[in-house]
Design a protein around this motif. Structure first.
Motif, mmCIF file in Angstrom:
data_model
loop_
_atom_site.group_PDB
_atom_site.id
_atom_site.type_symbol
_atom_site.label_atom_id
_atom_site.label_comp_id
_atom_site.label_asym_id
_atom_site.label_seq_id
_atom_site.Cartn_x
_atom_site.Cartn_y
_atom_site.Cartn_z
ATOM 1 N N ARG A 323 0.839 -1.210 0.000
ATOM 2 C CA ARG A 323 0.000 0.000 0.000
ATOM 3 C C ARG A 323 0.870 1.256 0.000
ATOM 4 N N VAL A 324 1.918 1.249 0.801
ATOM 5 C CA VAL A 324 2.831 2.392 0.849
ATOM 6 C C VAL A 324 3.553 2.559 -0.482
ATOM 7 N N TYR A 325 4.044 1.460 -1.053
ATOM 8 C CA TYR A 325 4.764 1.551 -2.322
ATOM 9 C C TYR A 325 3.849 2.067 -3.427
ATOM 10 N N GLY A 326 2.628 1.553 -3.479
ATOM 11 C CA GLY A 326 1.691 1.997 -4.507
ATOM 12 C C GLY A 326 1.386 3.479 -4.391
ATOM 13 N N THR A 327 1.231 3.964 -3.168
ATOM 14 C CA THR A 327 0.937 5.382 -2.953
ATOM 15 C C THR A 327 2.107 6.255 -3.377
ATOM 16 N N LEU A 328 3.320 5.861 -3.006
ATOM 17 C CA LEU A 328 4.503 6.660 -3.322
ATOM 18 C C LEU A 328 4.850 6.636 -4.809
ATOM 19 N N LEU A 329 4.480 5.577 -5.497
ATOM 20 C CA LEU A 329 4.835 5.445 -6.910
ATOM 21 C C LEU A 329 3.832 6.109 -7.847
ATOM 22 N N GLN A 330 2.750 6.661 -7.323
ATOM 23 C CA GLN A 330 1.712 7.245 -8.181
ATOM 24 C C GLN A 330 2.230 8.319 -9.146
ATOM 25 N N PRO A 331 3.136 9.223 -8.729
ATOM 26 C CA PRO A 331 3.595 10.242 -9.691
ATOM 27 C C PRO A 331 4.408 9.656 -10.841
ATOM 28 N N VAL A 332 4.986 8.485 -10.640
ATOM 29 C CA VAL A 332 5.902 7.913 -11.636
ATOM 30 C C VAL A 332 5.208 6.893 -12.523
ATOM 31 N N VAL A 333 4.443 5.996 -11.927
ATOM 32 C CA VAL A 333 3.725 4.957 -12.694
ATOM 33 C C VAL A 333 2.249 4.987 -12.286
ATOM 34 N N PRO A 334 1.515 6.013 -12.704
ATOM 35 C CA PRO A 334 0.136 6.188 -12.221
ATOM 36 C C PRO A 334 -0.793 5.027 -12.547
ATOM 37 N N MET A 335 -0.692 4.445 -13.739
ATOM 38 C CA MET A 335 -1.578 3.348 -14.103
ATOM 39 C C MET A 335 -1.267 2.096 -13.290
ATOM 40 N N THR A 336 0.009 1.795 -13.151
ATOM 41 C CA THR A 336 0.420 0.622 -12.378
ATOM 42 C C THR A 336 0.063 0.792 -10.911
ATOM 43 N N ALA A 337 0.297 1.981 -10.362
ATOM 44 C CA ALA A 337 -0.018 2.245 -8.959
ATOM 45 C C ALA A 337 -1.522 2.143 -8.714
ATOM 46 N N ASP A 338 -2.313 2.641 -9.656
ATOM 47 C CA ASP A 338 -3.772 2.550 -9.525
ATOM 48 C C ASP A 338 -4.220 1.088 -9.510
ATOM 49 N N MET A 339 -3.629 0.286 -10.362
ATOM 50 C CA MET A 339 -3.982 -1.134 -10.415
ATOM 51 C C MET A 339 -3.621 -1.833 -9.109
ATOM 52 N N LEU A 340 -2.444 -1.500 -8.564
ATOM 53 C CA LEU A 340 -1.995 -2.097 -7.303
ATOM 54 C C LEU A 340 -2.921 -1.703 -6.159
ATOM 55 N N LEU A 341 -3.182 -0.408 -6.029
ATOM 56 C CA LEU A 341 -3.999 0.077 -4.913
ATOM 57 C C LEU A 341 -5.449 -0.399 -5.037
ATOM 58 N N SER A 342 -5.939 -0.515 -6.260
ATOM 59 C CA SER A 342 -7.300 -1.031 -6.458
ATOM 60 C C SER A 342 -7.374 -2.497 -6.048
ATOM 61 N N ARG A 343 -6.316 -3.244 -6.337
ATOM 62 C CA ARG A 343 -6.290 -4.654 -5.929
ATOM 63 C C ARG A 343 -6.316 -4.774 -4.410
ATOM 64 N N LEU A 344 -5.700 -3.808 -3.720
ATOM 65 C CA LEU A 344 -5.711 -3.802 -2.257
ATOM 66 C C LEU A 344 -6.985 -3.164 -1.705
ATOM 67 N N SER A 345 -7.863 -2.727 -2.587
ATOM 68 C CA SER A 345 -9.130 -2.094 -2.205
ATOM 69 C C SER A 345 -8.908 -0.789 -1.439
ATOM 70 N N VAL A 346 -7.884 -0.046 -1.856
ATOM 71 C CA VAL A 346 -7.621 1.278 -1.269
ATOM 72 C C VAL A 346 -8.348 2.302 -2.131
ATOM 73 N N GLU A 347 -9.368 2.931 -1.585
ATOM 74 C CA GLU A 347 -10.164 3.869 -2.359
ATOM 75 C C GLU A 347 -9.346 5.127 -2.688
ATOM 76 N N PRO A 348 -9.694 5.838 -3.769
ATOM 77 C CA PRO A 348 -8.950 7.025 -4.183
ATOM 78 C C PRO A 348 -8.786 8.069 -3.084
ATOM 79 N N SER A 349 -9.765 8.182 -2.201
ATOM 80 C CA SER A 349 -9.685 9.192 -1.144
ATOM 81 C C SER A 349 -8.630 8.865 -0.090
#
Length: 402
Positions: A323-349
């Motif tokens: 979850r931490v890695y996905g959040t920190l990587l959003q500026p660099v790999v936004p599509m990949t980070a979104d896929m990771l965080l969505s898999r963890l069920s972390v809502e956009p907010s």
């Protein structure tokens, strides 16, 4: 036999408008000395300072119209054309709404420029702004260049890399990750396709994608949930010899690394050392994989209460790391980070910097993700890449015209 051709130099004289750049040398020196972060990295700041240690000649800002047909005529003098750099630099102001509406944006202006045009942005442009009474930019960020297999990109060599083609081959996330992971601002960096493929396969496909896959596979996580954390299995201090307390010293080092990761990444981002930020994240991802491999949750017996609590704890720690890695990587790999965080069920907010509270259950606080059903499995996080001859960058021999 070689034929020598001699050319005569023809001296020419013409009248142009001059900008009294020399009068602004003291003010430019004062500005740079009082703002050591005005030009970054430091290497280029020092270069700008060095230029100002020497005499600063006045600058010709027009050309005769009869030999330069294109361009903007000098107001009130149609026989002169404005020199390209005053024309180009003023566009920064006009696009911000100058002269009426620029004040909303202009005090926060930050320029990103190549190393070959530092003088125009760090000397000429601030002097123009001083003369016009307009505030100077907050910062000028300077970057170096990309070479290909050690050579400058050149059409004659045939080694120019098409970014659109490469983004289709490696995905936009993949190409962006490589450029930011390998790019160093104050030094030219070398590009070749094998390096791209090896890096993306290693860090995005295998290490990060592999970790997500291992943590969410139904054989390890049959209920497909964000499992609970057991403080008895992983107390805040290492305790030797207790069968219930299974965390080892290396596990505590992982927690320490990930706990300070956001502060380290922020520091590197602020200093434009994105490659260092990504290197730090990648190191933690590798640590997490080692943690997962060390405790081998696939060997634990879910029918044994102690094993089940420890298995859930291992998964909880690993998912928290992801979850931490996905959040920190959003500026660099936004599509990949979104896929990771969505898999963890972390809502956009809950994907902001303020949501990076890592492993709150370890600290005795509530975890908002505990027990949550994971998001749907939409496939591989980042697909492994195969080397293709078509994309390989190799210098080509230029054709000679006889």
């Amino acid at each position: 036999m070689f034929a020598l051709r001699f050319c005569c130099v023809e001296w020419m004289k013409e009248e142009n408008y001059m900008f009294r750049l020399s009068e602004f040398r003291p003010a430019l020196l004062q500005w740079l000395r009082e703002n050591p972060r005005a030009v970054r990295p430091t290497k280029f700041y020092n270069i700008a300072l060095q230029w100002l240690q020497e005499d600063l000649p006045d600058l010709s800002v027009s050309r005769q119209r009869d030999r330069l047909q294109w361009g903007i005529p000098v107001p009130g003098d149609p026989g002169q054309t404005i020199y390209v750099w005053p024309d180009a630099l003023v566009n920064y102001l006009t696009v911000a709404g100058y002269p009426e509406g620029h004040s909303q944006w202009w005090p926060a202006a930050r320029h990103v420029v190549g190393k070959d045009i530092v003088k125009f942005h760090a000397i000429y442009w601030p002097a123009f702004l001083m003369a016009a009474g307009v505030p100077l930019p907050q910062a000028i960020y300077v970057h170096s260049h990309w070479t290909v297999s050690g050579q400058k990109m050149s059409k004659s060599l045939g080694n120019v890399v098409d970014p659109l083609e490469r983004s289709q081959q490696y995905t936009a996330d993949g190409l962006r990750y490589f450029l930011l992971r390998q790019g160093v601002l104050d030094t030219d960096c070398d590009y070749y396709d094998d390096k791209v493929i090896k890096l993306l396969n290693s860090e995005l496909a295998d290490t990060l994608g592999g970790l997500l896959n291992r943590c969410t596979t139904p054989s390890i996580n049959p209920k497909q949930v964000y499992p609970s954390f057991c403080g008895l299995c992983f107390p805040t201090e290492y305790v030797r010899g207790s069968p219930e307390r299974r965390a080892v010293p290396e596990d505590y080092r992982l927690v320490e690394s990930v706990s300070r990761l956001s502060a380290e990444v922020e520091h590197h981002f602020e200093n434009l050392q994105i490659y260092k930020a990504l290197e730090t994240v990648s190191h933690c991802v590798r640590q997490t994989n080692v943690f997962f491999q060390r405790h081998a949750p696939w060997k634990l017996d879910r029918n044994n209460p102690q094993d089940r609590r420890w298995l859930d704890t291992v998964l909880h720690v690993a998912l928290e790391c992801l979850r931490v890695y996905g959040t920190l990587l959003q500026p660099v790999v936004p599509m990949t980070a979104d896929m990771l965080l969505s898999r963890l069920s972390v809502e956009p907010s809950r994907r902001g910097w303020e949501d990076l509270n890592f492993l709150t259950r370890y600290q005795g606080e509530n975890c908002p993700f505990k027990g949550r059903t994971l998001g749907p499995d939409t496939g591989i996080l980042f697909s492994r890449l195969d080397r293709t001859e078509k994309a390989e960058c190799k210098p080509k021999k230029s054709k000679k015209v006889k």
